[in-house]
Design a protein around this motif. Structure first.
Motif, mmCIF file in Angstrom:
data_model
loop_
_atom_site.group_PDB
_atom_site.id
_atom_site.type_symbol
_atom_site.label_atom_id
_atom_site.label_comp_id
_atom_site.label_asym_id
_atom_site.label_seq_id
_atom_site.Cartn_x
_atom_site.Cartn_y
_atom_site.Cartn_z
ATOM 1 N N SER A 262 5.201 -1.098 4.432
ATOM 2 C CA SER A 262 4.367 -0.436 5.431
ATOM 3 C C SER A 262 3.782 0.854 4.868
ATOM 4 N N ALA A 263 2.492 1.072 5.153
ATOM 5 C CA ALA A 263 1.766 2.273 4.705
ATOM 6 C C ALA A 263 1.753 2.416 3.180
ATOM 7 N N CYS A 264 1.685 1.312 2.460
ATOM 8 C CA CYS A 264 1.615 1.353 1.001
ATOM 9 C C CYS A 264 0.380 0.654 0.452
ATOM 10 N N GLY A 265 -0.626 0.427 1.285
ATOM 11 C CA GLY A 265 -1.919 0.029 0.738
ATOM 12 C C GLY A 265 -2.404 -1.385 0.990
ATOM 13 N N LYS A 266 -1.800 -2.141 1.915
ATOM 14 C CA LYS A 266 -2.293 -3.500 2.157
ATOM 15 C C LYS A 266 -3.688 -3.508 2.767
ATOM 16 N N THR A 267 -3.878 -2.736 3.859
ATOM 17 C CA THR A 267 -5.189 -2.741 4.524
ATOM 18 C C THR A 267 -6.273 -2.303 3.540
ATOM 19 N N ASN A 268 -5.951 -1.281 2.758
ATOM 20 C CA ASN A 268 -6.951 -0.775 1.808
ATOM 21 C C ASN A 268 -7.289 -1.799 0.738
ATOM 22 N N LEU A 269 -6.297 -2.490 0.216
ATOM 23 C CA LEU A 269 -6.595 -3.488 -0.824
ATOM 24 C C LEU A 269 -7.324 -4.686 -0.214
ATOM 25 N N ASP A 286 -4.747 -8.474 6.494
ATOM 26 C CA ASP A 286 -4.284 -7.189 5.943
ATOM 27 C C ASP A 286 -2.798 -6.949 6.140
ATOM 28 N N ASP A 287 -2.080 -7.928 6.741
ATOM 29 C CA ASP A 287 -0.677 -7.618 7.040
ATOM 30 C C ASP A 287 0.242 -8.830 6.996
ATOM 31 N N ILE A 288 -0.269 -9.982 7.433
ATOM 32 C CA ILE A 288 0.626 -11.129 7.577
ATOM 33 C C ILE A 288 0.003 -12.377 6.975
ATOM 34 N N ALA A 312 -4.663 5.075 10.285
ATOM 35 C CA ALA A 312 -5.906 5.856 10.291
ATOM 36 C C ALA A 312 -5.936 6.963 9.223
ATOM 37 N N PRO A 313 -4.920 7.847 9.157
ATOM 38 C CA PRO A 313 -5.014 8.935 8.175
ATOM 39 C C PRO A 313 -5.260 8.417 6.759
ATOM 40 N N GLY A 314 -6.135 9.081 6.058
ATOM 41 C CA GLY A 314 -6.471 8.649 4.694
ATOM 42 C C GLY A 314 -7.665 7.706 4.656
ATOM 43 N N ALA A 377 -0.872 7.439 12.944
ATOM 44 C CA ALA A 377 -1.954 7.131 13.895
ATOM 45 C C ALA A 377 -2.619 5.838 13.428
ATOM 46 N N ARG A 378 -3.076 5.030 14.373
ATOM 47 C CA ARG A 378 -3.585 3.693 14.011
ATOM 48 C C ARG A 378 -4.891 3.375 14.720
ATOM 49 N N PHE A 379 -5.644 2.439 14.140
ATOM 50 C CA PHE A 379 -6.775 1.831 14.838
ATOM 51 C C PHE A 379 -6.455 0.358 15.049
ATOM 52 N N GLY A 408 4.933 -1.250 -4.454
ATOM 53 C CA GLY A 408 5.475 -0.226 -3.580
ATOM 54 C C GLY A 408 4.927 1.107 -4.022
ATOM 55 N N ARG A 409 5.431 2.129 -3.397
ATOM 56 C CA ARG A 409 4.958 3.489 -3.646
ATOM 57 C C ARG A 409 6.020 4.189 -4.483
ATOM 58 N N ARG A 410 5.762 4.371 -5.765
ATOM 59 C CA ARG A 410 6.727 5.061 -6.623
ATOM 60 C C ARG A 410 5.980 6.097 -7.446
ATOM 61 N N TRP A 489 0.184 1.721 -7.464
ATOM 62 C CA TRP A 489 -1.021 2.580 -7.453
ATOM 63 C C TRP A 489 -0.638 4.054 -7.349
ATOM 64 N N PHE A 490 0.658 4.342 -7.186
ATOM 65 C CA PHE A 490 1.056 5.669 -6.687
ATOM 66 C C PHE A 490 1.775 6.548 -7.706
ATOM 67 N N ARG A 491 1.647 6.214 -8.995
ATOM 68 C CA ARG A 491 2.348 7.031 -9.995
ATOM 69 C C ARG A 491 1.686 8.403 -10.088
ATOM 70 N N PRO A 501 -6.919 6.400 -9.928
ATOM 71 C CA PRO A 501 -7.815 6.712 -8.802
ATOM 72 C C PRO A 501 -7.662 5.775 -7.599
ATOM 73 N N GLY A 502 -7.148 4.589 -7.813
ATOM 74 C CA GLY A 502 -6.833 3.696 -6.687
ATOM 75 C C GLY A 502 -8.042 3.135 -5.962
ATOM 76 N N PHE A 503 -7.798 2.632 -4.758
ATOM 77 C CA PHE A 503 -8.830 2.089 -3.867
ATOM 78 C C PHE A 503 -9.757 1.123 -4.617
ATOM 79 N N GLY A 504 -11.100 1.337 -4.567
ATOM 80 C CA GLY A 504 -12.034 0.398 -5.202
ATOM 81 C C GLY A 504 -11.735 0.163 -6.679
ATOM 82 N N GLU A 505 -11.190 1.181 -7.338
ATOM 83 C CA GLU A 505 -10.894 1.049 -8.774
ATOM 84 C C GLU A 505 -9.747 0.070 -9.025
ATOM 85 N N ASN A 506 -8.986 -0.241 -7.990
ATOM 86 C CA ASN A 506 -7.917 -1.234 -8.160
ATOM 87 C C ASN A 506 -8.481 -2.597 -8.560
ATOM 88 N N SER A 507 -9.796 -2.787 -8.342
ATOM 89 C CA SER A 507 -10.432 -4.054 -8.724
ATOM 90 C C SER A 507 -10.298 -4.309 -10.233
HETATM 91 P P1 GTP Z 1 0.929 -1.091 7.289
HETATM 92 O O1 GTP Z 1 -0.195 -1.302 8.239
HETATM 93 O O2 GTP Z 1 1.917 -0.085 7.766
HETATM 94 O O3 GTP Z 1 1.607 -2.372 6.914
HETATM 95 O O4 GTP Z 1 0.321 -0.357 5.980
HETATM 96 P P2 GTP Z 1 -0.595 -0.848 4.772
HETATM 97 O O5 GTP Z 1 0.272 -1.433 3.704
HETATM 98 O O6 GTP Z 1 -1.700 -1.694 5.270
HETATM 99 O O7 GTP Z 1 -1.159 0.537 4.178
HETATM 100 P P3 GTP Z 1 -2.640 1.156 4.159
HETATM 101 O O8 GTP Z 1 -3.617 0.328 3.382
HETATM 102 O O9 GTP Z 1 -3.018 1.474 5.547
HETATM 103 O O10 GTP Z 1 -2.415 2.490 3.332
HETATM 104 C C1 GTP Z 1 -1.512 3.500 3.732
HETATM 105 C C2 GTP Z 1 -1.848 4.808 3.063
HETATM 106 O O11 GTP Z 1 -1.907 4.660 1.635
HETATM 107 C C3 GTP Z 1 -3.208 5.361 3.482
HETATM 108 O O12 GTP Z 1 -3.080 6.749 3.707
HETATM 109 C C4 GTP Z 1 -4.095 5.098 2.297
HETATM 110 O O13 GTP Z 1 -5.136 6.027 2.180
HETATM 111 C C5 GTP Z 1 -3.119 5.160 1.112
HETATM 112 N N1 GTP Z 1 -3.575 4.280 -0.004
HETATM 113 C C6 GTP Z 1 -3.940 2.978 0.089
HETATM 114 N N2 GTP Z 1 -4.346 2.483 -1.120
HETATM 115 C C7 GTP Z 1 -4.208 3.501 -1.996
HETATM 116 C C8 GTP Z 1 -4.457 3.626 -3.410
HETATM 117 O O14 GTP Z 1 -4.896 2.693 -4.098
HETATM 118 N N3 GTP Z 1 -4.164 4.842 -3.974
HETATM 119 C C9 GTP Z 1 -3.696 5.897 -3.235
HETATM 120 N N4 GTP Z 1 -3.438 7.032 -3.871
HETATM 121 N N5 GTP Z 1 -3.467 5.823 -1.899
HETATM 122 C C10 GTP Z 1 -3.709 4.646 -1.293
#
Ligand code: GTP
Ligand code: SPV
Ligand code: MN
Length: 596
Positions: A262-269, A286-288, A312-314, A377-379, A408-410, A489-491, A501-507
């Motif tokens: 949870s909150a480790c980047g699924k929705t974003n990826l 994005d989750d299941i 939402a945050p981020g 906070a969520r949408f 994971g986030r390490r 992505w979190f080192r 840099p993460g996000f789009g660069e993860n491609s």
């Molecule tokens: P759940 O809905 O709880 O299952 O979370 P999730 O795994 O979908 O996580 P989500 O994509 O919402 O990301 C959670 C947080 O991680 C947000 O604050 C993002 O901005 C941040 N995040 C996501 N991808 C990256 C990345 O590639 N790099 C960094 N530095 N932060 C990221």
């Protein structure tokens, strides 16, 4: 309203629950737009929902400060034998838990409406879909379920006279006395909350919380805890994974499923906009992720949901422009800040307002020392609004998976990416995955915890048996099994700055995986797995200091060796439920690290 339902078991269950919970009235949900609008209108009049001037048909909710996330310490897996829940789940015997909860449900809906929500997880009539019925006294839960699942009469029709469904009982646990005024976010105190699962009966009972996975029972409760237990019995997989379609410049489609906690980047990826030229992505889930071996011998996946319940945050136009594009209309926001011009705001969104109302409803200015939006906070957004939406949404067959990713986030130790030597090693990578704590849960947990397959809070049976199930799925898939990778992505560097840099660069990392799948690139064998050879990770157009790259891929053998006793202790709590094949994998890792 009387029901059109002919399903005897459902009608009987609704009667029983009504007799126990004693609501003022019963409403059978039809899933229509009118129903949604009427409930929202009522919540606006009651002061629970705030209509947003800045976004069409969108509303802000503020939860009670004690009810802002899933609460794992109040989440129970109730099986006849404690062993079957295993050491990673809270356990109470079914009779005792049912007795406690029955007395709490007694009269718990007084003064409220009881909603009956028939819903399907997955396209109705898909071989991968399951039907559930949630009973709830929360109109907020109803509106969220409208977005997140397929709700309505079509489901009742599909159920027929004697179709199977999963009963999901939910109450916020806040009955109203005669004339008592309601609060904006009714819920029960923490020690009265119960999120209970009876996997042997496919039954869910949730009490006392109105938030997210505690209250939208189609999500974690049904689609992961109950479904994972069904999946084991029936030979399929129910996973905490995003699903992504990546399309190469030549038009080859790769389907990727990734498990991050949870909150480790699924929705974003899942919503990635690739930065490498010519590559495109489509968001499937994005989750299941539910997967079955289909007649072609491959693992096919569906996303059983129809919406995104995202952090939402981020989220910003720079980090996730796709999500920002999706959030313009028809959105439920929870625990975001409210700006002066009637829009939502959160930390990490582009720009900072001069003043706002924070998630607790208090005036807020930057530099106040507390965030304006709650970190969890969520949408809630309809998937069809996603600009990178995948169009075969109702395809009952799902997509064939090419690649699994764990992660994971390490902030240290774990490199950017590595690949498993084979399926068993991949299962070991998933089983030994670890992550740092986030705001997605209320509980205080260890700063770094083992979170196998990102399923630790969601596995509906003994985790040792779950590992065995994954090994057996690999045996069945044999040469058609997806390839397995691990990412981080979190080192961070010593100053706490993200190295990647993460996000789009993860491609870039995803492209390397696709190249591996199709044999276009080789790999370096390291003690922990296979890693990219110099030049194979496409870094064109990205300026990243050589030293950062080196650190991103650095394997510090001593820190890795320090992980071994922790993994060992984690594994051994499963006793004879832990497959020997995983013990062997851990031993082999230790030996490779020693001899390297
Ligand atoms: P759940 O809905 O709880 O299952 O979370 P999730 O795994 O979908 O996580 P989500 O994509 O919402 O990301 C959670 C947080 O991680 C947000 O604050 C993002 O901005 C941040 N995040 C996501 N991808 C990256 C990345 O590639 N790099 C960094 N530095 N932060 C990221
Ligand atoms: C998670 O915590 O993994 C979520 C949010 O996706 S919730 O629906 O609350 O479980
Ligand atoms: Mn999740």
């Amino acid at each position: 309203m009387t029901s059109v339902c002919r399903n005897k078991r459902l009608n009987r269950w609704v009667e029983e629950v009504a007799a126990l919970c004693r609501p003022e009235r019963i409403h059978w949900c039809d899933g229509s737009r009118q129903e949604y609008d009427r409930l929202m209108g009522e919540m606006v009049s009651a002061g629970t929902a705030i209509p947003l001037a800045g976004r069409v048909n969108s509303f802000l909710f503020r939860s009670d400060p004690s009810d802002v996330a899933r609460i794992e310490s109040r989440t129970y897996l109730s099986t006849r034998n404690r062993e079957d829940a295993g050491p990673t789940n809270n356990w109470i015997a079914p009779e005792s838990l049912k007795q406690t909860m029955t007395s709490m449900y007694d009269g718990c809906m007084r003064g409220r409406t009881m909603y009956v929500i028939p819903f399907s997880m997955g396209p109705i009539a898909s071989p991968l879909a399951k039907i559930g019925v949630q009973i709830t006294d929360s109109p907020y839960a109803v509106c969220n379920m409208h977005i997140m699942t397929r709700v309505g009469e079509r489901v009742i029709q599909a159920l027929g006279k004697d179709g199977e469904f999963i009963p999901c009982l939910h109450s916020v646990g806040a009955p109203l006395g005669p004339g008592q005024k309601d609060v904006p976010w009714p819920c029960a105190p923490v020690e009265e909350k119960y999120i209970s699962h009876f996997p042997e009966e496919n039954l869910l009972w949730s009490y006392g919380s109105g938030y997210g996975g505690n209250a939208l029972l189609g999500k974690k409760c049904l689609s992961l805890r109950i479904a994972s237990s069904m999946a084991r019995r029936e030979g399929w997989l129910a996973e905490h994974m995003l699903i992504l379609r990546l399309i190469s410049p030549e038009g080859r489609r790769y389907h990727i499923a990734a498990a991050f906690p949870s909150a480790c980047g699924k929705t974003n990826l899942a919503m990635i906009r690739p930065t490498i030229s010519g590559w495109k992505a489509e968001t499937i889930g994005d989750d299941i992720c539910w997967m079955k071996i289909r007649p072609d011998g491959r693992l096919h996946a569906i996303n059983p949901e129809t919406g995104f319940f995202g952090v939402a945050p981020g989220t910003s136009f720079s980090s996730n422009p796709v999500a920002m594009g999706m959030l313009r209309e028809n959105i439920i926001f929870t625990n975001c800040a409210l700006t002066e011009d009637g829009d939502v705001w959160w930390e990490g969104m582009n720009g900072t307002p001069e003043r706002a109302i924070d998630w607790k409803g208090r005036p807020w200015t930057p530099g106040r020392g507390e965030p304006a939006a709650h970190p969890n906070a969520r949408f809630t957004a309809p998937a069809v609004q996603c600009p990178t939406e995948y169009h075969d949404w109702d395809d009952p067959e799902g997509v064939p998976i090419d690649i699994f990713i764990f992660g994971g986030r390490r902030s240290a130790v774990i490199p950017l990416v590595y690949e498993a030597f084979d399926w068993d090693h991949g299962v070991f990578m998933g089983a030994s995955a670890s992550s740092e704590a986030t705001a997605a849960i209320l509980d205080k947990v260890k700063p770094v915890r083992r979170d196998p397959f990102a399923m630790s809070p969601f596995c509906g049976y003994n985790m040792g048996d779950y590992f065995r199930h994954w090994l057996e799925m690999g045996d069945r898939l044999a040469g058609k099994a997806p390839r397995i990778f691990y990412v981080n992505w979190f080192r961070k560097d010593a100053e706490g700055r993200w190295l990647w840099p993460g996000f789009g660069e993860n491609s870039r990392v995803l492209k390397w995986m696709c190249d591996r799948v199709d044999g276009r690139v080789g790999a370096i064998k390291t003690p922990i797995g296979l890693m990219p050879e110099k030049g194979d990770l496409d870094l064109s157009g990205l300026s990243i200091p050589e030293a950062d790259l080196e650190e991103l891929f650095f394997i510090d053998k001593d820190s890795w060796r320090r992980e071994i006793p922790d993994i060992h202790a984690y594994f051994e709590q499963f006793g004879d439920r832990l497959p020997d094949r995983l013990r062997g994998q851990l031993r082999a890792l230790d030996e490779r690290l020693l001899s390297a």
